[in-house]
Design an enzyme around this catalytic site. Structure first.
Site, PDB file in Angstrom:
ATOM      1  N   LYS A  49       0.836  -1.208   0.000  1.00  0.00           N
ATOM      2  CA  LYS A  49       0.000   0.000   0.000  1.00  0.00           C
ATOM      3  C   LYS A  49       0.871   1.258   0.000  1.00  0.00           C
ATOM      4  O   LYS A  49       0.554   2.249  -0.668  1.00  0.00           O
ATOM      5  CB  LYS A  49      -0.923  -0.006   1.222  1.00  0.00           C
ATOM      6  CG  LYS A  49      -1.986  -1.103   1.123  1.00  0.00           C
ATOM      7  CD  LYS A  49      -2.823  -1.252   2.388  1.00  0.00           C
ATOM      8  CE  LYS A  49      -3.716  -2.485   2.245  1.00  0.00           C
ATOM      9  NZ  LYS A  49      -4.740  -2.605   3.293  1.00  0.00           N
ATOM     10  N   GLN A  93      -4.355  -1.497   9.660  1.00  0.00           N
ATOM     11  CA  GLN A  93      -4.358  -2.830   9.059  1.00  0.00           C
ATOM     12  C   GLN A  93      -4.889  -3.868  10.049  1.00  0.00           C
ATOM     13  O   GLN A  93      -4.460  -3.922  11.195  1.00  0.00           O
ATOM     14  CB  GLN A  93      -2.928  -3.191   8.611  1.00  0.00           C
ATOM     15  CG  GLN A  93      -2.820  -4.456   7.792  1.00  0.00           C
ATOM     16  CD  GLN A  93      -3.382  -4.342   6.376  1.00  0.00           C
ATOM     17  OE1 GLN A  93      -3.587  -3.251   5.843  1.00  0.00           O
ATOM     18  NE2 GLN A  93      -3.637  -5.469   5.750  1.00  0.00           N
ATOM     19  N   ASP A 116     -11.075   2.616   4.299  1.00  0.00           N
ATOM     20  CA  ASP A 116     -11.422   1.190   4.204  1.00  0.00           C
ATOM     21  C   ASP A 116     -12.923   0.981   4.039  1.00  0.00           C
ATOM     22  O   ASP A 116     -13.368  -0.107   3.681  1.00  0.00           O
ATOM     23  CB  ASP A 116     -10.996   0.454   5.488  1.00  0.00           C
ATOM     24  CG  ASP A 116      -9.573  -0.070   5.443  1.00  0.00           C
ATOM     25  OD1 ASP A 116      -9.159  -0.530   4.360  1.00  0.00           O
ATOM     26  OD2 ASP A 116      -8.899  -0.034   6.488  1.00  0.00           O
TER      27      ASP A 116
END
Ligand code: L34
Length: 279
Positions: A49, A93, A116
């Site tokens: 990412k 994460q 997200d």
């Protein structure tokens, strides 16, 4: 023999679009990435990412925290990032170490920075069809279906898995695209009879070679969301690729399928957040 859906190539195309649009912002877009602990898979995904951000002209602020980080410390960091105007998106994460409360963390991220699309506000917006962000993995799958001109309207779609981050939103997006969707899970009876009806089969359960050829209809589109390791430590999905490939019309590989698309859709969400922040 199925056509392979090239997630890596499509991800590159999406990232190129993001890069062009990000360059038109009045200031650089920024992503804060939080990684707690030493999960080796998470390290790989997060590194990916950060590399994507660099390719797209997005700043990334890396926060690597030790395993023993407390809930209070993590929430305090999120608060700081919520208040930081250089940060357009915050990504923590998952999975978090067991002693940390994922739900509380998700709820703490300001919805306008929730790239997200895990916060209940954004999940709700998605469900009613007025999305701000789309969840990265399911959105990546939808982008693949669109790129390969695979029709969804009226088709039988079967989603294996009902997690909050993949299965549930995947079923929802397919429903919104006018698919007829069945969500299957560990308690589903006579699973193979259901999967055999699928025109589009999406598997997100995390079991190596779970989807065998006899579970797949001739000509079905097979999308493999999972990231497993086989007995030799090799990266693989849920689908018995070698056996299913000859039967399917389209199939996604692992790696090089949904994974890179997840990351590309994250870049798109960061761009959206930055555009909203400057508006
Ligand atoms: N907060 N947590 C948060 N957001 C997410 O969107 C994720 N997810 C899932 C796990 N936790 C998360 C990811 O980032 C899964 N995931 C993810 C992202 C990227 C890749 C795989 C999973 C990926 O890049 N896969 C590569 C192979 C990588 C390797 O070599 O191990 C591929 O080609 O599929």
């Amino acid at each position: 023999m199925a056509k392979r859906i090239d997630g890596k190539a499509l991800a590159a195309k999406v990232k190129e679009q993001v890069r062009t649009e990000a360059a038109e912002l009045r200031r650089e877009a920024g992503l804060a990435v939080i990684l707690v602990g030493e999960n080796p898979a998470s390290k790989v995904y997060v590194a990916g990412k950060e590399k994507d951000c660099a390719e797209c002209g997005i700043r990334s602020f890396s926060h690597k925290l030790p395993e023993e980080t407390t809930q209070e410390e993590l929430l305090a960091l999120i608060q700081t990032l919520n208040d930081d105007p250089a940060v357009d998106g915050i990504l923590c994460q998952l999975p978090l170490p067991k002693h940390l409360d994922e739900e509380a963390v998700i709820n703490a991220i300001r919805p306008d920075k929730d790239v997200d699309c895990f916060h209940p506000f954004n999940v709700g917006r998605m469900v009613i069809g007025e999305p701000v962000f789309l969840p990265c993995t399911p959105a990546g799958v939808m982008e693949m279906l669109k790129e390969y001109e695979i029709p969804i309207q009226g088709k039988r779609c079967v989603v294996l898995g009902r997690s909050n981050i993949v299965g549930k939103p995947m079923s929802m997006l397919l429903t919104q695209a006018d698919g007829t969707v069945t969500t299957c899970h560990s308690r589903t009876e006579d699973l193979a009879a259901i999967t055999r009806e699928a025109d589009i089969l999406v598997s997100a359960i995390g079991k190596t070679r779970f989807v065998t050829a006899d579970m797949v209809k001739e000509g079905a589109v097979v999308i493999d969301v999972a990231m497993n390791r086989d007995e030799n430590g090799k990266l693989c999905g849920d689908v018995d690729f070698a056996a299913v490939e000859p039967k399917a019309s389209y199939i996604t590989p692992v790696p090089g399928g949904v994974g890179p698309m997840t990351r590309a859709m994250l870049m798109r969400n960061i761009l959206t957040a930055a555009q909203n922040h400057q508006a």
